[in-house]
Design a protein around this motif. Structure first.
Motif, PDB file in Angstrom:
ATOM      1  N   ARG A  82      27.525  52.339  26.723  1.00  0.00           N
ATOM      2  CA  ARG A  82      28.928  52.776  26.659  1.00  0.00           C
ATOM      3  C   ARG A  82      29.299  53.111  25.212  1.00  0.00           C
ATOM      4  O   ARG A  82      29.988  54.106  24.951  1.00  0.00           O
ATOM      5  CB  ARG A  82      29.839  51.672  27.191  1.00  0.00           C
ATOM      6  N   THR A 128      32.584  60.938  21.256  1.00  0.00           N
ATOM      7  CA  THR A 128      33.988  61.367  21.212  1.00  0.00           C
ATOM      8  C   THR A 128      34.493  61.521  19.783  1.00  0.00           C
ATOM      9  O   THR A 128      35.537  62.121  19.552  1.00  0.00           O
ATOM     10  CB  THR A 128      34.896  60.371  21.959  1.00  0.00           C
ATOM     11  N   SER A 154      33.158  48.250  22.122  1.00  0.00           N
ATOM     12  CA  SER A 154      33.053  49.679  21.816  1.00  0.00           C
ATOM     13  C   SER A 154      33.978  50.076  20.665  1.00  0.00           C
ATOM     14  O   SER A 154      34.354  49.246  19.842  1.00  0.00           O
ATOM     15  CB  SER A 154      33.325  50.526  23.054  1.00  0.00           C
ATOM     16  N   ASP A 195      30.629  56.618  23.802  1.00  0.00           N
ATOM     17  CA  ASP A 195      31.913  56.707  23.104  1.00  0.00           C
ATOM     18  C   ASP A 195      31.757  57.322  21.719  1.00  0.00           C
ATOM     19  O   ASP A 195      32.689  57.955  21.205  1.00  0.00           O
ATOM     20  CB  ASP A 195      32.555  55.321  22.993  1.00  0.00           C
TER      21      ASP A 195
END
Length: 593
Positions: free
Chosen positions: A216, A223, A181, A220
């Motif tokens: 995921r 964000t 990630s 992410d």
């Protein structure tokens, strides 16, 4: 029938993407971009419309060349020196050009592996070996045409070029490992691409690994304000594997699609302009510089001017390692002919002959000297002192803190500091001391670097000083917040109002050989301050408005005199008379919520 992406349907039906989007607009179909999906009913409707157009003699797309068309007319044979621009042209005759793509991301997330896979599969085997170490860029031949990839060391090199005002890349690919990630360098790469304002495509690599978790990564991304299309945003996200090749074709399709929507064009017949990608000194050949042709056509024998230096092209090599005579837009070429290695990111222009090249260099030297002299003598304008007069202003920040907790606390406080007319843009937030890359990003985006409980190295501080970047460190969080308040205040147009101070009656006029006439006065209300505004009233008429340049109590100069005291008021005006009334006021900044 499963949902179909717009650009895929356009390709299957032989329709231009822009024409397809126009048809969807006419039908009232909502979509985010050409990579959005359509349901079965809409697909069938579109197919029917295309069939009707063709039956009625209309053309939804340019007709393909038939077998009866002479080969020379259908598709001219491509010489090694053919410009990397497509055959179609706009109404004004300027053809499309190949997109230039740079790949960025965190170390070990597969940037080099992805470039290697594309290079091996999209470039002939004989061309694959040693391309990067010689040219620093290569052309991939896809079903959609050519795509030019710049093989730069990373986002810092990308921003170094941007910092010199050169916009080389049209599209940035952000590579993120599906098992890792977002990492610090990923966030930095995204910040650099955002500062450059180039379209981004996110490539989620290593989806072939058992521990891969693409969902995921997509979560992410939100964000850092990158919302994937499937989450309702506009960021294209492509899962792929640089090892197996899964999804690489999809990535190339999306690159071509983005380039088509950006409508990239360049005129091979225009005056030449380009950018230095990199340069090196070869022990045998001498100085070798890689140039990206952006406009016009470059030919062997041309004189080039870079900054305050010039050179003549003795030889030119393309990304395949072949010697060529000329190169058109979106073509990376290695040039032999400079006496000194030019700097990456410098703009390149051409001159008709050596005399013209020397004149251009002399002109630039003169302009630089004039600019340096002007900078020493120039005064700041009101707009520069007060900030831009636009409605909404931005305060660009780069944050560095000792822990993730500190970073999150700072970001939370800053989020509450935003106002309707001031936007706080945290371009990059990371743990640890600031890097040289942070300074480059700050210089490109006009940002301030704020550090909390971390100390920048001496080399980083030195570079920041050289580039005129504000780099400040704090140990107390409230001091950092105070600095942000000062930055916000500096970006907000201050509002002042006149505030009444006091009133005085002139009882005598004192003649002074140096200071002129001084009003011997009695303060009847409030107070008087030096440098305050003054208004003199005689009867019902205002006879003077100006400034109190001095106050005296007996023989002493004073800053302020209160009600009930006598004083000498020195105005920048000599016509004051006994019986005049003087009112004092001052301009006070109004606090803004």
């Amino acid at each position: 029938m499963s949902k179909v992406r717009i650009y895929t349907l356009a390709k299957d039906l032989g329709v231009d993407n822009n024409r397809m989007l126009q048809m969807l607009d006419e039908l009232g179909v909502s979509y985010k971009s050409a990579s959005s999906t359509l349901d079965e009913d809409t697909v069938e409707t579109i197919k029917g419309l295309i069939a009707d157009e063709q039956a009625n003699g209309g053309s939804a797309a340019a007709p393909a060349a038939t077998s009866s068309t002479p080969a020379a007319e259908a598709e001219p044979a491509a010489a090694p020196s053919e410009p990397a621009a497509t055959a179609d042209a706009s109404d004004d005759g300027v053809p499309h050009r190949a997109p230039v793509v740079t790949i960025m991301g965190h170390v070990d997330h597969g940037k080099t592996s992805l470039l290697d896979y594309i290079r091996k599969t999209k470039v002939a085997a004989k061309e694959a070996g040693g391309i990067t170490q010689h040219v620093g860029a290569f052309e991939a031949k896809t079903s959609k045409g050519k795509i030019v990839f710049i093989d730069t060391p990373g986002h810092e090199a990308f921003t170094t070029i941007r910092a010199r005002g050169a916009n080389v890349a049209d599209i940035a690919i952000i590579v993120i490992a599906a098992d890792d990630s977002l990492m610090p360098q990923t966030r930095e790469a995204i910040a650099h691409a955002q500062a450059a304002k180039v379209p981004m495509i996110v490539a989620i690599n290593k989806v072939d690994l058992p521990q891969a978790d693409p969902e995921r990564v997509k979560t992410d991304l939100t964000t850092v304000n990158l919302v994937p299309e499937e989450y309702g945003g506009d960021i294209i996200v492509v899962p792929l594997s640089a090892k197996t090749g899964e999804g690489v074709e999809d990535l190339l399709e999306y690159i071509s699609l983005t380039a088509e929507l950006e409508d990239l064009r360049a005129d091979p017949k225009a005056e030449f302009s380009g950018v230095i990608i990199e340069s090196r000194v070869d022990k045998q050949a001498g100085v070798l510089a890689t140039v990206m042709v952006q406009q016009g056509t470059l030919r062997v024998g041309d004189f080039l001017v870079v900054g305050e230096k010039y050179g003549k092209i003795k030889a030119m090599t393309n990304s395949n390692g072949d010697r060529i005579k000329e190169a058109g837009p979106s073509t990376p070429v290695q040039i032999l002919g400079f006496s000194e290695a030019p700097t990456s990111g410098e703009k390149v222009s051409s001159a008709k002959n050596e005399h013209a090249a020397r004149e251009l260099v002399a002109s630039r030297v003169g302009e630089r000297r004039d600019a340096e002299a002007a900078r020493q003598n120039r005064k700041l304008s009101l707009e520069e002192m007060m900030g831009s007069l636009e409605t909404v202003r931005e305060v660009n920040l780069i944050l560095r803190a000792d822990t993730q907790g500190s970073l999150e606390a700072l970001q939370g406080i800053l989020a509450r500091k935003e106002k309707d007319d001031v936007k706080i843009n945290v371009m990059l937030a990371g743990i640890g001391a600031p890097t040289e890359g942070d300074v480059l990003l700050a210089s490109t985006a006009g940002a301030t670097i704020l550090c909390f409980s971390v100390t920048p190295s001496g080399s980083v501080t030195k570079i920041a000083d050289q580039k005129g970047i504000d780099l400040k460190s704090y140990r107390i969080i409230y001091e950092l917040i105070d600095e942000v308040d000062r930055l916000i205040k500096g970006n907000v147009e201050p509002v002042f109002e006149e505030q009444y101070l006091g009133r005085a009656e002139v009882r005598m006029v004192i003649r002074h050989p140096k200071n002129g006439n001084i009003a011997g006065s009695y303060i009847t209300d409030g107070s008087f301050k030096r440098n305050a505004k003054a208004k003199v009233t005689r009867g019902k008429q205002v006879v003077y408005e100006g400034t109190i340049v001095g106050l005296k109590r007996f023989k002493d100069d004073v800053r302020e005199v209160q009600k009930g005291f006598e004083c000498g008021i020195n105005l920048d005006w000599n016509d004051v008379q006994e019986g005049d009334i003087i009112e004092a006021s001052e301009m006070v900044e109004v606090p803004q919520a």
